[in-house]
Enzyme design. Structure first.
Site, PDB file in Angstrom:
ATOM      1  N   ASN A  44       0.828  -1.211   0.000  1.00 12.30           N
ATOM      2  CA  ASN A  44       0.000   0.000   0.000  1.00 12.30           C
ATOM      3  C   ASN A  44       0.862   1.260   0.000  1.00 12.30           C
ATOM      4  O   ASN A  44       1.955   1.292   0.569  1.00 12.30           O
ATOM      5  CB  ASN A  44      -1.032  -0.002   1.136  1.00 12.30           C
ATOM      6  CG  ASN A  44      -0.472  -0.281   2.503  1.00 12.30           C
ATOM      7  OD1 ASN A  44       0.552  -0.945   2.647  1.00 12.30           O
ATOM      8  ND2 ASN A  44      -1.128   0.222   3.531  1.00 12.30           N
ATOM      9  N   GLU A  46       0.361   5.236   0.741  1.00 17.06           N
ATOM     10  CA  GLU A  46      -0.545   6.264   1.257  1.00 17.06           C
ATOM     11  C   GLU A  46      -0.110   7.649   0.788  1.00 17.06           C
ATOM     12  O   GLU A  46       0.894   7.801   0.091  1.00 17.06           O
ATOM     13  CB  GLU A  46      -0.613   6.147   2.789  1.00 17.06           C
ATOM     14  CG  GLU A  46      -1.211   4.803   3.195  1.00 17.06           C
ATOM     15  CD  GLU A  46      -1.418   4.630   4.682  1.00 17.06           C
ATOM     16  OE1 GLU A  46      -0.875   5.436   5.479  1.00 17.06           O
ATOM     17  OE2 GLU A  46      -2.141   3.673   5.051  1.00 17.06           O
ATOM     18  N   CYS A  55      -4.266   0.801  -2.270  1.00 14.26           N
ATOM     19  CA  CYS A  55      -4.110  -0.490  -1.582  1.00 14.26           C
ATOM     20  C   CYS A  55      -3.046  -1.343  -2.268  1.00 14.26           C
ATOM     21  O   CYS A  55      -2.762  -1.181  -3.465  1.00 14.26           O
ATOM     22  CB  CYS A  55      -5.427  -1.259  -1.602  1.00 14.26           C
ATOM     23  SG  CYS A  55      -6.696  -0.603  -0.522  1.00 14.26           S
ATOM     24  N   GLU A  57      -3.182  -4.461  -3.224  1.00 17.60           N
ATOM     25  CA  GLU A  57      -3.692  -5.269  -4.343  1.00 17.60           C
ATOM     26  C   GLU A  57      -3.789  -4.425  -5.609  1.00 17.60           C
ATOM     27  O   GLU A  57      -3.492  -4.882  -6.715  1.00 17.60           O
ATOM     28  CB  GLU A  57      -5.093  -5.826  -4.016  1.00 17.60           C
ATOM     29  CG  GLU A  57      -5.170  -6.687  -2.768  1.00 17.60           C
ATOM     30  CD  GLU A  57      -5.500  -5.902  -1.520  1.00 17.60           C
ATOM     31  OE1 GLU A  57      -4.949  -4.791  -1.324  1.00 17.60           O
ATOM     32  OE2 GLU A  57      -6.320  -6.381  -0.726  1.00 17.60           O
ATOM     33  N   CYS A  93     -10.246  -5.138   0.083  1.00 18.85           N
ATOM     34  CA  CYS A  93     -11.353  -4.193   0.245  1.00 18.85           C
ATOM     35  C   CYS A  93     -12.244  -4.229  -1.010  1.00 18.85           C
ATOM     36  O   CYS A  93     -11.879  -4.831  -2.030  1.00 18.85           O
ATOM     37  CB  CYS A  93     -10.810  -2.778   0.490  1.00 18.85           C
ATOM     38  SG  CYS A  93     -10.278  -1.925  -1.003  1.00 18.85           S
ATOM     39  N   CYS A  96     -10.631  -3.029  -4.276  1.00 15.87           N
ATOM     40  CA  CYS A  96      -9.613  -3.971  -4.776  1.00 15.87           C
ATOM     41  C   CYS A  96     -10.254  -5.208  -5.396  1.00 15.87           C
ATOM     42  O   CYS A  96      -9.707  -5.780  -6.342  1.00 15.87           O
ATOM     43  CB  CYS A  96      -8.667  -4.375  -3.660  1.00 15.87           C
ATOM     44  SG  CYS A  96      -7.540  -3.040  -3.246  1.00 15.87           S
TER      45      CYS A  96
HETATM   46  N1  THU Z   1      -5.343  -1.636   2.576  1.00 13.35           N
HETATM   47  C1  THU Z   1      -4.802  -2.405   1.587  1.00 13.35           C
HETATM   48  O1  THU Z   1      -3.679  -2.159   1.119  1.00 13.35           O
HETATM   49  N2  THU Z   1      -5.539  -3.455   1.128  1.00 13.35           N
HETATM   50  C2  THU Z   1      -6.765  -3.806   1.592  1.00 13.35           C
HETATM   51  O2  THU Z   1      -7.403  -4.696   1.037  1.00 13.35           O
HETATM   52  C3  THU Z   1      -7.314  -3.131   2.783  1.00 13.35           C
HETATM   53  C4  THU Z   1      -6.656  -1.846   3.150  1.00 13.35           C
HETATM   54  C5  THU Z   1      -4.565  -0.472   3.067  1.00 13.35           C
HETATM   55  C6  THU Z   1      -5.155   0.875   2.728  1.00 13.35           C
HETATM   56  C7  THU Z   1      -4.551   1.753   3.803  1.00 13.35           C
HETATM   57  O3  THU Z   1      -3.281   2.202   3.357  1.00 13.35           O
HETATM   58  C8  THU Z   1      -4.362   0.824   4.983  1.00 13.35           C
HETATM   59  O4  THU Z   1      -4.479  -0.508   4.464  1.00 13.35           O
HETATM   60  C9  THU Z   1      -5.389   1.006   6.092  1.00 13.35           C
HETATM   61  O5  THU Z   1      -6.666   0.953   5.600  1.00 13.35           O
END
Ligand code: THU
Length: 140
Positions: A44, A46, A55, A57, A93, A96
């Site tokens: 991920n 940010e 994310c 994925e 999520c 994704c």
């Molecule tokens: N996140 C992912 O990378 N993949 C997911 O399927 C769920 C959430 C990340 C997004 C954010 O940077 C952190 O997890 C907290 O939500």
């Protein structure tokens, strides 16, 4: 069950180490396995504008499609940080799921999603996570 499940999970675990998650402190790694044996990872990413986070994925799918892959997605491993939450496996999520569906439908395939938790790996098909999906097949 896939043959190189352990390698795929380790690739996802390794990818999580490259996560850029200074705001959530929640590092996620994803690894995509293609039917030629290639593994492509993502973590991920940010942003100071919080809502723009990408994310793991989604980053992995962008990397794969960016190098020309269209379909052939056999399996995906997703792992969150150790010691956060209750250790239960995390599932991709909603956004994704849709992003994964794009490359899956191009295969076409229904990839196995390995959701890695502290003591357990939950194995589900993408079609279970995203039933009745809308995708490129609808636009053909
Ligand atoms: N996140 C992912 O990378 N993949 C997911 O399927 C769920 C959430 C990340 C997004 C954010 O940077 C952190 O997890 C907290 O939500």
């Amino acid at each position: 069950m896939i043959e190189n499940e352990a390698a795929l999970i380790e690739a996802a675990r390794g990818a999580a180490q490259h996560a850029y998650a200074p705001y959530s402190d929640y590092q996620v790694g994803a690894a995509l396995l293609f039917d030629d044996g290639a593994i492509i990872t993502g973590s991920n990413v940010e942003n100071a504008s919080y809502g723009l986070a990408l994310c793991a994925e989604t980053v992995a799918v962008a990397r794969a499609m960016g190098e020309g892959r269209r379909g052939g997605l056999q399996a995906v491993a997703v792992i969150g940080p150790d010691g956060k939450g209750d250790g239960a496996p995390i599932t991709p999520c909603g956004r994704c799921r849709q992003v994964l569906n794009e490359v899956a439908q191009l295969g076409p395939s229904d990839p196995l999603i390995l959701c890695v938790g502290r003591d357990e790996v939950r194995r589900v098909r993408l079609s279970e996570l995203l039933p009745h999906a809308f995708g490129p097949a609808n636009l053909a």
